[in-house]
Design a protein around this motif. Structure first.
Motif, PDB file in Angstrom:
ATOM      1  N   PRO A  15       0.825  -1.299  -0.037  1.00 14.98           N
ATOM      2  CA  PRO A  15      -0.024   0.089  -0.024  1.00 14.98           C
ATOM      3  C   PRO A  15       0.847   1.116   0.169  1.00 14.98           C
ATOM      4  O   PRO A  15       1.746   1.427   0.670  1.00 14.98           O
ATOM      5  N   ASN A  16       0.519   2.323  -1.029  1.00 21.89           N
ATOM      6  CA  ASN A  16       1.353   3.149  -1.055  1.00 21.89           C
ATOM      7  C   ASN A  16       1.503   4.144   0.147  1.00 21.89           C
ATOM      8  O   ASN A  16       2.692   4.810   0.316  1.00 21.89           O
ATOM      9  N   GLU A  17       0.544   4.279   1.320  1.00 23.60           N
ATOM     10  CA  GLU A  17       0.871   5.045   2.602  1.00 23.60           C
ATOM     11  C   GLU A  17       2.165   4.759   3.202  1.00 23.60           C
ATOM     12  O   GLU A  17       2.611   5.242   4.064  1.00 23.60           O
ATOM     13  N   LEU A  18       2.465   3.235   3.039  1.00 19.26           N
ATOM     14  CA  LEU A  18       3.473   2.624   3.607  1.00 19.26           C
ATOM     15  C   LEU A  18       4.737   3.481   3.182  1.00 19.26           C
ATOM     16  O   LEU A  18       5.890   3.454   3.819  1.00 19.26           O
ATOM     17  N   TYR A  19       4.794   3.602   1.975  1.00 21.26           N
ATOM     18  CA  TYR A  19       5.770   4.416   1.187  1.00 21.26           C
ATOM     19  C   TYR A  19       5.980   5.741   1.759  1.00 21.26           C
ATOM     20  O   TYR A  19       6.900   6.517   2.094  1.00 21.26           O
ATOM     21  N   GLU A  20       4.572   6.370   1.529  1.00 19.34           N
ATOM     22  CA  GLU A  20       4.760   8.032   1.656  1.00 19.34           C
ATOM     23  C   GLU A  20       4.479   8.254   3.058  1.00 19.34           C
ATOM     24  O   GLU A  20       5.287   9.488   3.271  1.00 19.34           O
ATOM     25  N   HIS A  48       7.809   5.445   4.746  1.00 18.53           N
ATOM     26  CA  HIS A  48       9.142   5.624   4.373  1.00 18.53           C
ATOM     27  C   HIS A  48       9.762   4.161   3.868  1.00 18.53           C
ATOM     28  O   HIS A  48      10.835   3.915   4.167  1.00 18.53           O
ATOM     29  N   ILE A  49       8.881   3.184   3.910  1.00 22.43           N
ATOM     30  CA  ILE A  49       9.412   1.770   3.507  1.00 22.43           C
ATOM     31  C   ILE A  49       9.704   1.682   2.112  1.00 22.43           C
ATOM     32  O   ILE A  49       8.653   1.811   1.178  1.00 22.43           O
ATOM     33  N   GLN A  50      10.881   1.311   1.978  1.00 23.12           N
ATOM     34  CA  GLN A  50      11.260   1.524   0.469  1.00 23.12           C
ATOM     35  C   GLN A  50      12.738   0.844   0.329  1.00 23.12           C
ATOM     36  O   GLN A  50      13.297   0.476   1.233  1.00 23.12           O
ATOM     37  N   LEU A  51      13.283   0.729  -1.002  1.00 29.46           N
ATOM     38  CA  LEU A  51      14.660   0.037  -0.892  1.00 29.46           C
ATOM     39  C   LEU A  51      15.658   1.622  -0.891  1.00 29.46           C
ATOM     40  O   LEU A  51      15.482   2.500  -1.261  1.00 29.46           O
ATOM     41  N   TYR A  52      16.420   1.049   0.298  1.00 27.65           N
ATOM     42  CA  TYR A  52      17.515   2.072   0.433  1.00 27.65           C
ATOM     43  C   TYR A  52      18.656   1.981  -0.150  1.00 27.65           C
ATOM     44  O   TYR A  52      19.628   2.668  -0.700  1.00 27.65           O
ATOM     45  N   GLY A  53      19.251   0.573   0.018  1.00 27.19           N
ATOM     46  CA  GLY A  53      20.855   0.157  -0.747  1.00 27.19           C
ATOM     47  C   GLY A  53      21.653   0.242   0.363  1.00 27.19           C
ATOM     48  O   GLY A  53      21.776   1.310   1.107  1.00 27.19           O
ATOM     49  N   PHE A  54      22.976  -0.239  -0.041  1.00 32.59           N
ATOM     50  CA  PHE A  54      24.001  -0.189   1.129  1.00 32.59           C
ATOM     51  C   PHE A  54      25.209  -0.444   0.384  1.00 32.59           C
ATOM     52  O   PHE A  54      25.078  -0.740  -0.935  1.00 32.59           O
ATOM     53  N   HIS A  55      26.249  -0.538   0.765  1.00 38.23           N
ATOM     54  CA  HIS A  55      27.680  -0.740   0.328  1.00 38.23           C
ATOM     55  C   HIS A  55      27.971   0.509  -0.391  1.00 38.23           C
ATOM     56  O   HIS A  55      28.479   0.372  -1.508  1.00 38.23           O
ATOM     57  N   GLY A  56      27.145   1.657  -0.552  1.00 35.34           N
ATOM     58  CA  GLY A  56      27.355   2.652  -1.575  1.00 35.34           C
ATOM     59  C   GLY A  56      28.450   3.413  -1.685  1.00 35.34           C
ATOM     60  O   GLY A  56      28.871   3.854  -2.723  1.00 35.34           O
ATOM     61  N   THR A  57      29.310   3.620  -0.290  1.00 33.26           N
ATOM     62  CA  THR A  57      30.551   4.017  -0.725  1.00 33.26           C
ATOM     63  C   THR A  57      31.626   3.269  -1.366  1.00 33.26           C
ATOM     64  O   THR A  57      32.512   3.680  -2.099  1.00 33.26           O
ATOM     65  N   SER A  58      31.387   1.959  -1.283  1.00 33.99           N
ATOM     66  CA  SER A  58      32.529   0.956  -1.910  1.00 33.99           C
ATOM     67  C   SER A  58      31.721   0.964  -3.347  1.00 33.99           C
ATOM     68  O   SER A  58      32.834   1.197  -4.427  1.00 33.99           O
ATOM     69  N   HIS A  59      30.621   0.908  -3.771  1.00 34.93           N
ATOM     70  CA  HIS A  59      30.248   0.939  -5.117  1.00 34.93           C
ATOM     71  C   HIS A  59      30.491   2.174  -6.021  1.00 34.93           C
ATOM     72  O   HIS A  59      30.818   2.285  -6.886  1.00 34.93           O
ATOM     73  N   LYS A  60      30.371   3.266  -5.018  1.00 33.58           N
ATOM     74  CA  LYS A  60      30.583   4.568  -5.741  1.00 33.58           C
ATOM     75  C   LYS A  60      32.370   4.667  -6.333  1.00 33.58           C
ATOM     76  O   LYS A  60      32.582   5.079  -7.072  1.00 33.58           O
ATOM     77  N   PHE A  61      32.905   4.057  -5.333  1.00 29.18           N
ATOM     78  CA  PHE A  61      34.547   4.310  -5.267  1.00 29.18           C
ATOM     79  C   PHE A  61      34.848   3.344  -6.395  1.00 29.18           C
ATOM     80  O   PHE A  61      35.638   4.063  -7.529  1.00 29.18           O
TER      81      PHE A  61
END
Length: 394
Positions: free
Chosen positions: A164-169, A172-185
């Protein structure tokens, strides 16, 4: 010139680098491992390299030991703690609040604590590292670099779940992602190698935690980890993708509590759950000796990665390069071989001799006929954190 101390605080470890910026000269580096356990160990490298077994009860003691060595007459590289201009901290989960590197204050720390339940193996240790360094380095600026920041570019069609949309809006239940510092580098390094901005890169971060990212034109487009760092690829002790119905079955039919299910998926699953070992080196050794469970676990691990590669090639309408990085990605020729096997339809062809090369530098391991480049790029999250911290305080 400014000296920036980089802290990467784990549940039982504390990695560090002291980097002089903007020259990017590493003055000292190392880690304290097995904090709070028997046989705690300090690895310290400056002019020389040393290893000490010590009794280190907590992160405060670990950072104090590191600080003492940094200022030591023989092993040290600074005279006073005040020579450190900033302390840059890796923080795993920044939710939808933190999209950029930020100076740490009480409000920032409160938010990091709010996300404890979303990254239970990481955020508590990250916050502990911050609190300890605030006491030890009161004159230094404390900087937070969030693993989730790099993935804020992921479009809503990929980030939102079909609930349901309200859980996102509202929640804020959504994909956030991780290891971003490594993937960016590593993606920046790959783009530099291409010498072009328009690129389609699949970055594969394989360590005790694992993730894979579709990166188009330098920006994260999709990513395997989601709301919390437990889904996606098979990891050391984390399950990766699992049918949600299994969770309900564990609770409703087998009598597990929600906390027990969380512990099972975070700490008792993955390669450990399949084999009894969480270190891939042990699993590879056992598989080579004929252990069928260990061989199956390796096959399952590689198969999951291959599925995500196929999905991300579809998402980006192609791929220019695969990038293997982090401890397993950089060092396991076995996993790289299994992942790239029978991928010639996509133009992915591995050179097995190049794959066995143990060089620690950026290298290409594809055949001459491969349409897709296959890179092994050593990640350097600490340098990426230093670069972002220096930009903020300059």
């Amino acid at each position: 010139m400014k000296n920036i101390l980089i802290i990467n605080s784990g549940s039982s470890s504390l990695k560090f680098q002291l980097i002089q910026m903007p020259s990017e000269k590493v003055l000292a580096s190392g880690m304290v491992e097995r904090i709070g356990l028997d046989n705690s160990r300090l690895h310290y490298k400056a002019q020389d390299q040393l290893t000490e077994e010590l009794e280190i009860r907590d992160h405060s003691e670990a950072l104090k030991v590191i600080t003492d060595h940094l200022r030591h007459p023989q092993t040290g590289v600074i005279k006073q703690k005040e020579e450190i201009a900033a302390v840059g901290h890796r923080v795993v989960h920044g939710g939808d609040v933190f999209s950029e590197t930020i100076r740490i204050n009480e409000q920032v720390k409160e938010k990091i604590q709010e996300y404890f339940s979303l990254a239970p193996l990481h955020n508590p240790a990250n916050l502990k590292g911050i609190e300890v360094s605030e006491k030890l380095f009161p004159a230094a600026e404390q900087i937070a670099v969030f693993d989730t920041s790099f993935h804020r570019s992921i479009p809503r069609k990929a980030a939102q779940y079909a609930i349901p949309n309200e859980l996102y809006e509202k929640n804020h239940i959504q994909l956030y992602g991780f290891h971003g510092t490594s993937h960016k580098f590593v993606s920046k390094k790959a783009i530099e190698r291409f010498n072009k901005e328009n690129s389609k890169i699949i970055s594969i971060h394989l360590g005790n935690g694992c993730s894979i990212t579709a990166i188009k034109d330098g920006k994260s487009l999709d990513h395997s980890l989601g709301f919390a760092p437990v889904n996606g690829l098979i990891m050391g002790t984390r399950s990766g993708d699992i049918d949600q119905s299994v969770i309900f079955y564990l609770i409703d039919e087998l009598g597990y509590t929600s906390q027990e299910v969380s512990d099972l998926l975070h700490k008792e699953s993955g390669m450990y759950g399949l084999t009894g070992y969480s270190d891939l080196r042990d699993i590879e050794e056992k598989a080579a000796a004929g252990d069928k469970k260990c061989q199956l676990a390796l096959d399952m691990n590689a198969y999951r990665i291959k599925k995500y590669i196929g999905a991300y090639i579809a998402a980006m309408n192609g791929a220019d390069a695969l990038v293997f990085t982090a401890g397993i990605g950089e060092n396991s020729d076995v996993i790289r071989s299994l992942v790239c096997k029978d991928m010639d339809f996509f133009g992915i062809e591995l050179d097995e001799e190049k794959n066995k090369n143990r060089d620690k530098k950026l290298r290409e391991i594809q055949t001459g006929d491969s349409r897709v480049k296959i890179f092994v790029i050593p990640t350097n999250e600490e340098l990426e954190i230093a670069q972002q911290s220096f930009e903020l305080i300059s």
